[in-house]
Motif scaffolding. Structure first.
Motif: not given
Length: 489
Positions: A207-212, A311-315
């Motif tokens: 997703p956007p701004r996840v850190g790619k 990539l996913e957002f952090l748990p």
């Protein structure tokens, strides 16, 4: 006489029951304190190992997987420890103030709510909470038992040279939680190309701004990558349009190979012509060249010659660990347990957003006062409720979709900062000089403003900005004919 004896026996029975219950409660409380202390000690051992491992240049994927297991266990243990604090401390704090706040719990189900209450947490700790702590202790002891070989192998990896930072300064200047993904990308890039092989492509989605972009930039800074490729080329937009190419880096490598990084739109849809043109790129590239694709669209996964990285957002537990370090800075959170409880509630409302964490933690570090932190919490909670009431969604969901949202203000709760647009810029772009904290604390901010939310200290050094409009009630604007320009105080 019988009535007197009956009353005495009843009183004795009541006192006996009270004594037994009090004694049982004290034993439970003592057992809870011992379990918490044991959990703290176990977490310290794991934390020391994780920090030592993060300071070494680990390349083995199995070792990185073990490190990830250790890190996730540490995050979960710290989260549980901070959720269920010492019952005596919670009783003392509940005599001062008992708060009830509701936040959206999950990105995936906005209808869920996370409710924190000093009293409810204390009661929960006496029942299911204690069982959770004991279960966590058993799990951590099992992990520690398997950690001996990991520590032995760890010593064979060279240390990473870096300046001595305090924990929060180090995390501000370091990519957080992506070590395994980074090594996986580097392993792909350094693999030799098979003779007559197809175009080597690695898709990275999320997703956007996840850190790619941040992840790829750190890969490009790695000395192994810079020695392997002669040129690193960046393409933004259409993957088949040569006019979008920019030479990002001339590296130390002398092998003629090129690394092409394509940053594609999140809503990318490629037609058949573009699909064919993309694969024709191989004839234009030197032998041994590689391609990395990044996009929020999962459609790029079909281009991959190897498994894609998603990539996913952090748990929630990992995000809380990051947020707590950033919020307290060089201050020890254990010295301010009441602030840690407030910080956990604030973090729960941010939905894993790094930009929001950096922005709000700047406020918190500047004033380690319980009343001030409570005020920040109340402002943020009211703002979340306002966005859900007006737009039907959490503000971060709205901003991700590039839709209008509201942010909170400390200067005047009746005023609202309406976000008209939200975007990121490269380090080469000019950014606004007005900081978000100036808008949120100033009574002289009016009209439409370009505001700097946060400037990353981690490559590629993106600046996150928003265009907003300060709104105030009509009667206030009539009584006080304030200028439409911004004056910094």
């Amino acid at each position: 006489m019988e009535a007197f004896v009956s009353a005495v026996l009843g009183d004795l029975f009541s006192r006996s029951v009270s004594f037994v219950l009090d004694n049982y409660h004290r034993r439970r409380q003592k057992g809870a304190k011992e379990n918490l202390q044991q959990l703290r000690c176990v977490l310290l051992r794991i934390q020391a190992t994780v920090e030592e491992a993060e300071g070494r240049h680990i390349t083995n994927q199995a070792m990185l997987q073990q490190l990830q297991i250790l890190s996730e266990a540490m995050y979960k243990g710290c989260y549980l420890l901070d959720s269920f604090r010492d019952p005596i401390l919670q009783q003392e704090s509940s005599n001062v103030q008992v708060g009830h706040h509701t936040f959206p719990l999950s990105k995936f189900n906005p209808s869920k709510r996370l409710r924190f209450s000093t009293r409810s947490m204390n009661v929960s700790f006496q029942g299911d909470g204690m069982n959770e702590v004991q279960k966590m202790l058993r799990s951590l002891h099992s992990i520690i038992g398997d950690m001996a070989e990991f520590i032995i192998f760890l010593k064979s990896y060279p240390p990473i040279s870096r300046e001595p930072y305090s924990k929060y300064l180090f995390m501000e200047n370091c990519m957080f939680g992506r070590q395994r993904e980074m090594e996986k990308i580097i392993s792909f890039l350094l693999q030799p190309e098979s003779p007559g092989g197809s175009l080597q492509v690695l898709p990275i989605t999320g997703p956007p701004r996840v850190g790619k972009s941040t992840l790829v930039e750190h890969v490009c800074y790695d000395e192994r990558v810079r020695n392997h490729f002669s040129t690193i080329i960046l393409r933004i937009g259409d993957p088949t349009a040569p006019e979008g190419s920019v030479v990002k880096k001339q590296t130390h490598g002398s092998h003629g190979r090129s690394l092409i990084i394509m940053e594609l739109a999140d809503d990318l849809v490629l037609d058949e012509r573009q699909h064919r043109n993309f694969y024709s790129l191989k004839s234009q590239m030197p032998p041994g060249s590689k391609v990395i694709l990044t996009s929020g669209s999962e459609s790029i996964m079909k281009f991959g010659s190897t498994g894609a990285i998603k990539l996913e957002f952090l748990p929630q537990e990992a995000y809380w660990y990051f947020f707590k370090v950033m919020a307290f800075g060089s201050t020890n959170p254990n010295d301010h347990p009441e602030l840690a409880s407030i910080a956990m509630e604030i973090a729960a409302g941010l939905e894993g957003c790094f930009v929001a964490a950096h922005a709000i933690c700047g406020f918190l570090r500047a004033n380690m006062n319980r009343s001030f932190w409570n005020m920040i919490l109340e402002c943020d909670r009211n703002n979340i409720e306002r966005n859900i009431l007006i737009f039907g969604e959490h503000r971060h969901s709205l901003l991700q979709k590039k839709q209008t949202a509201y942010v909170w203000s400390l200067s005047d709760l009746s005023m609202r900062a309406k976000v008209l647009s939200y975007q990121s810029h490269s380090s080469l772009n000019d950014v606004p000089k007005i900081m978000i904290h100036e808008v949120q604390t100033s009574t002289k901010a009016h009209g439409k403003l370009d505001v700097l939310l946060w400037k990353s200290r981690v490559p590629p050094y993106h600046s996150y900005t928003m265009k907003c409009e300060i709104e105030a009630p009509e009667d206030m604007m009539v009584k006080k004919k304030r200028p439409r320009s911004y004056q910094k105080i």
